[in-house]
Design a protein around this motif. Sequence first.
Motif, mmCIF file in Angstrom:
data_model
loop_
_atom_site.group_PDB
_atom_site.id
_atom_site.type_symbol
_atom_site.label_atom_id
_atom_site.label_comp_id
_atom_site.label_asym_id
_atom_site.label_seq_id
_atom_site.Cartn_x
_atom_site.Cartn_y
_atom_site.Cartn_z
ATOM 1 N N SER A 96 0.999 -1.298 -0.226
ATOM 2 C CA SER A 96 -0.125 0.000 -0.017
ATOM 3 C C SER A 96 0.983 1.408 -0.042
ATOM 4 O O SER A 96 0.758 2.148 -0.852
ATOM 5 N N LEU A 97 1.789 1.278 0.675
ATOM 6 C CA LEU A 97 2.747 2.404 0.879
ATOM 7 C C LEU A 97 3.669 2.771 -0.363
ATOM 8 O O LEU A 97 3.532 3.711 -1.051
ATOM 9 N N ARG A 185 -3.291 10.040 3.317
ATOM 10 C CA ARG A 185 -2.943 8.977 2.462
ATOM 11 C C ARG A 185 -3.271 7.695 3.380
ATOM 12 O O ARG A 185 -2.695 7.462 4.073
ATOM 13 N N TRP A 187 -3.119 4.453 3.824
ATOM 14 C CA TRP A 187 -2.443 3.380 3.690
ATOM 15 C C TRP A 187 -2.764 2.327 4.519
ATOM 16 O O TRP A 187 -2.286 1.094 4.414
#
Length: 221
Positions: A96-97, A185, A187
């Motif tokens: 994901s990152l 974000r 993530w």
Amino acid sequence: MNNRPSIDQFTLNDWLQAQSELSANSFKQLKRLATVAGIPIPAPVRGVNSKPRVLFDFDMSNTAREVRISDIAALNKFKRDLDEWCDHLLSDLRSSLSSMGLVSSKNHDRLIDSLETYIKYDDVFKAEPVKIGIRFARHGVFLHYGAGRGYGGRVGSTWLDRLGYTKETNPESLGKAGTGKRPQRDWFNSVLDYHVNELADIAANYCSDMIVDSSYFYLGL
């Protein structure tokens, strides 16, 4: 005029600001007030040993536990399934990152390297998993919410620093978390949505009465 919001209005950023500016005892008192009032405290600020975690809710009497762990094959399979679940979760969080392009700076690389899970076993027999937790560098919290210096939460706050001086959120930063150069974000939570369902299936296969309590697993609850 004291414009600090009441605790039930605290955003994650307000909690993080208070933690960084208050003395250890003052922040402990603040958390105690929230607990007494039944106000949820975000996972990142609950304490060093209170990182995001999922609990297994089921009959925890010694008698019931002794019966369950006597089935060695079922217990071992439960442990293996949890280990695999943790590996898959970490892999997807790292992916994901990476998919967001968040592996180009020192802080982001350190965040990926810091990701780790742990499994806590029962206190009596030391055999049955009762909790799964995850740890990672605090930078991941700010990244997830788009918070940081100059990018405050929706509601500001007033607090005492370590020297006893009154501080307050810079009015120019209010409501800027998740905007401009600090976009949110996601993530973390979005990845957990899928994996928590998978974990519930693993738990049910081991013990039909076991329920997964994920209320402390998501950021910002």
